[in-house]
Design a protein around this motif. Structure first.
Motif, short mmCIF file in Angstrom:
data_model
loop_
_atom_site.label_atom_id
_atom_site.label_comp_id
_atom_site.label_asym_id
_atom_site.label_seq_id
_atom_site.Cartn_x
_atom_site.Cartn_y
_atom_site.Cartn_z
N ALA A 1 8.24 -6.65 10.81
CA ALA A 1 8.40 -6.15 9.45
C ALA A 1 7.14 -6.42 8.64
O ALA A 1 6.63 -7.54 8.61
CB ALA A 1 9.60 -6.82 8.79
N GLY A 2 6.62 -5.39 8.01
CA GLY A 2 5.40 -5.51 7.20
C GLY A 2 4.11 -5.32 7.97
O GLY A 2 3.04 -5.29 7.36
N GLU B 1 1.68 -1.63 7.54
CA GLU B 1 1.39 -1.21 6.17
C GLU B 1 -0.09 -1.03 5.87
O GLU B 1 -0.46 -0.77 4.73
CB GLU B 1 2.00 -2.21 5.20
CG GLU B 1 3.51 -2.40 5.37
CD GLU B 1 4.29 -1.10 5.32
OE1 GLU B 1 3.96 -0.22 4.50
OE2 GLU B 1 5.23 -0.94 6.13
N TRP C 1 3.36 4.96 12.93
CA TRP C 1 4.03 3.65 12.87
C TRP C 1 4.65 3.30 14.21
O TRP C 1 4.61 2.15 14.65
CB TRP C 1 5.10 3.67 11.78
CG TRP C 1 6.00 2.46 11.83
CD1 TRP C 1 5.80 1.26 11.21
CD2 TRP C 1 7.23 2.34 12.55
NE1 TRP C 1 6.83 0.40 11.51
CE2 TRP C 1 7.72 1.03 12.33
CE3 TRP C 1 7.98 3.20 13.36
CZ2 TRP C 1 8.92 0.57 12.87
CZ3 TRP C 1 9.17 2.74 13.92
CH2 TRP C 1 9.62 1.45 13.67
N THR D 1 16.10 2.12 3.16
CA THR D 1 14.82 1.41 3.03
C THR D 1 13.87 1.78 4.15
O THR D 1 12.67 1.94 3.93
CB THR D 1 15.04 -0.11 2.98
OG1 THR D 1 15.73 -0.55 4.16
CG2 THR D 1 15.82 -0.52 1.75
N THR D 2 14.39 1.92 5.37
CA THR D 2 13.52 2.32 6.48
C THR D 2 13.06 3.76 6.31
O THR D 2 11.89 4.09 6.54
CB THR D 2 14.26 2.14 7.81
OG1 THR D 2 14.47 0.75 8.03
CG2 THR D 2 13.46 2.72 8.97
N ASN E 1 10.40 3.71 3.81
CA ASN E 1 9.19 3.07 4.33
C ASN E 1 8.42 4.00 5.25
O ASN E 1 7.18 4.01 5.24
CB ASN E 1 9.59 1.79 5.06
CG ASN E 1 8.40 1.03 5.62
OD1 ASN E 1 8.00 1.26 6.75
ND2 ASN E 1 7.83 0.15 4.81
N ILE F 1 12.86 -3.97 7.39
CA ILE F 1 11.89 -4.31 6.36
C ILE F 1 12.62 -4.86 5.13
O ILE F 1 12.02 -5.51 4.28
CB ILE F 1 11.02 -3.10 5.98
CG1 ILE F 1 11.91 -1.90 5.66
CG2 ILE F 1 10.04 -2.77 7.08
CD1 ILE F 1 11.44 -1.08 4.54
N SER F 2 13.91 -4.58 5.06
CA SER F 2 14.81 -5.19 4.08
C SER F 2 16.14 -5.39 4.78
O SER F 2 16.55 -4.54 5.59
CB SER F 2 14.98 -4.29 2.86
OG SER F 2 15.98 -4.79 2.00
N TRP G 1 19.12 2.30 -3.26
CA TRP G 1 18.21 3.38 -2.88
C TRP G 1 18.97 4.71 -2.77
O TRP G 1 18.46 5.77 -3.14
CB TRP G 1 17.54 3.07 -1.55
CG TRP G 1 16.15 2.50 -1.65
CD1 TRP G 1 15.77 1.22 -1.42
CD2 TRP G 1 14.96 3.22 -2.00
NE1 TRP G 1 14.42 1.07 -1.61
CE2 TRP G 1 13.90 2.29 -1.97
CE3 TRP G 1 14.70 4.53 -2.34
CZ2 TRP G 1 12.59 2.64 -2.25
CZ3 TRP G 1 13.38 4.89 -2.63
CH2 TRP G 1 12.35 3.95 -2.58
#
Length: 454
Positions: free
Chosen positions: A66-67, A70, A82, A294-295, A298, A324-325, A334
């Motif tokens: 995760a992260g 970026e 990604w 969230t994905t 992202n 990621i969350s 969201w």
């Protein structure tokens, strides 16, 4: 029998105070009685109780990265760029590493207020692509991690056979995922033998996507698995839709509805890019759509046609996907905020006038998550599992709120975690925001990441 006593609780008929929930030895609710006196032997909870929400889409191994995706690349970045970063990051992950990462994720999942997880599990083989001595090694590790955390798991072994439509050969980065039909059948049979009678494990299957499984193999696999959930990625990115149109002259959701017996067993993950006819078809099928807001945000995937789908009675739930969350609050927020941004209106998904937006979102996610995971849960009612989340009504963000206003505060009032206690099958797993094994599990996770990423 055991007794749980809640200062307030959301029951099927609405909010009630002084609720006594009696739970049997299997962790199922025998009765939920409002206006009750608290027995001496009851475990007391001071906050507001609501049925838990299942996290219906997880790739646990991705919590380790995760992260990491970026930083911008040489050109325009997308899901596909990604994905290559993710593949490279998995090269060093051993079974014990995967278990450590999954256990950390599952503790985070519980503390956030999720009460079950559907593990869309495709990291099957050793680093060179060969099966382990026990081909179910990684699946067993997922279950072991869930049991360490105390989180019910729906294990969805993934059938991944190709890298693109028409059976395109897999890439090197996919070598740890690949099964043919016979190998996948052996895996699922082994898992049924190991977990078929378990109260904390549900078994299903996950044909990865229409691009990774041919029509013939998908039909064969669905027929060989007549029970349990069926989850599939579909129509997540525009390129997937374009590639499907080029290969078949039909869109992914359109093709699935035309060729498979899509019904309430199915969970269509993402389903982001659908026509109006496809939206109506999925809503009418009784399937659940698995939204991972969230994905999807992202990765720049796009936004689901939430307003139209929900207006037609479509069933849905939420998942944290790439993690990621790890928060039902953020996923639900969201969903509503995306609908507001695209429509330029407020309270878009409340479902009618004078209704709490959060209550509608929470109750739909409870029902969809229960259906998609196969766990009999999602309400505080007799016959269902006692999987319950208790909100901290002493927190300033929930001060002076009652009833549905508590849910609106939980989802929309801020970013402070407001879940205080989590009960699984009648037993408090998280108490006063603390999981009893969180330090030990976090320490193992940190050491694992130090080795994998250092």
């Amino acid at each position: 029998m055991s007794n749980l006593f809640f200062a307030s609780a959301l029951l099927p008929d609405g909010w009630a105070e002084d609720v006594l929930v009696t739970v049997d030895e299997r962790g199922r609710i025998v009765s939920a009685t409002p206006g009750a006196a608290c027995p001496a032997d009851a475990e007391r909870f001071a906050g507001a109780a609501v049925a838990g929400i299942a996290n219906l889409h997880s790739h646990a191994h991705q919590r380790a990265i995760a992260g990491m995706g970026e930083s911008s690349g040489e050109g325009s970045d997308s899901f596909w760029s990604w994905r290559e970063v993710m593949y490279r990051a998995l090269d060093r992950m051993e079974p014990e590493d995967f278990e450590a990462v999954a256990a950390q994720l599952y503790v985070e999942t519980l503390k956030a207020g999720f009460t079950a997880i559907a593990e869309f599990h495709y990291l099957h083989h050793d680093r060179d692509g060969r099966p382990y001595a026990d081909p179910a090694e990684m699946s067993h590790r997922a279950v072991a991690a869930a049991r360490t955390a105390g989180l019910p798991i729906t294990l969805l072994p993934v059938l991944y056979n190709a890298s693109g439509f028409g059976g395109t050969p897999p890439t090197a980065g996919q070598r740890r995922f690949i099964h043919d039909g016979a190998g996948f059948a052996r895996l699922t049979e082994s898992l049924r033998g190991a977990y078929g009678e378990s109260s904390d494990v549900r078994l299903g299957i996950a044909p990865h996507s229409l691009r990774a499984v041919t029509d013939e193999l998908l039909t064969e696999t669905v027929a060989a698995n007549p029970q349990g959930p069926i989850h599939i990625h579909i129509a997540e990115q525009r390129r997937e839709v374009e590639d499907c149109l080029a290969f078949r002259s039909s869109r992914p959701v359109e093709h699935l509805l035309d060729t498979q017996p899509v019904d309430g067993r199915w969970c269509l993950i993402h389903a982001t890019h659908m026509t109006g006819a496809e939206v109506a078809g999925v809503a009418a099928s009784g399937a659940v759509t698995g939204l991972c807001l969230t994905t999807e945000a992202n990765l720049g995937d796009g936004f689901f046609a939430a307003e139209s789908y929900m207006a037609q009675g479509g069933r849905w739930g939420i998942g944290s996907d790439s993690h990621i969350s790890v928060s039902p609050v953020e996923e639900l927020r969201w969903l509503e905020y995306g609908a507001r941004l695209t429509s330029e209106r407020r309270t878009v998904l409340a479902g009618g006038p004078r209704r709490s937006t959060a209550r509608r979102l929470v109750e739909d996610a409870q029902a969809g998550g229960a259906q998609a995971t196969g766990f009999e849960a999602g309400r505080i009612a007799a016959g269902l599992r006692a999987d319950i989340v208790v909100l901290d009504t002493d927190h300033p963000l929930l001060a002076a709120r009652k009833g549905d206003a508590l849910l609106d505060g939980w989802i929309f009032a801020g970013n402070t975690p407001l879940v205080r206690d989590v009960v699984i099958a009648g037993r408090a797993i998280v108490r006063d925001r603390r999981h009893p094994r969180e330090e030990e599990i976090a320490d193992r996770f940190k050491k694992t990441l130090g080795r994998l990423l250092g």
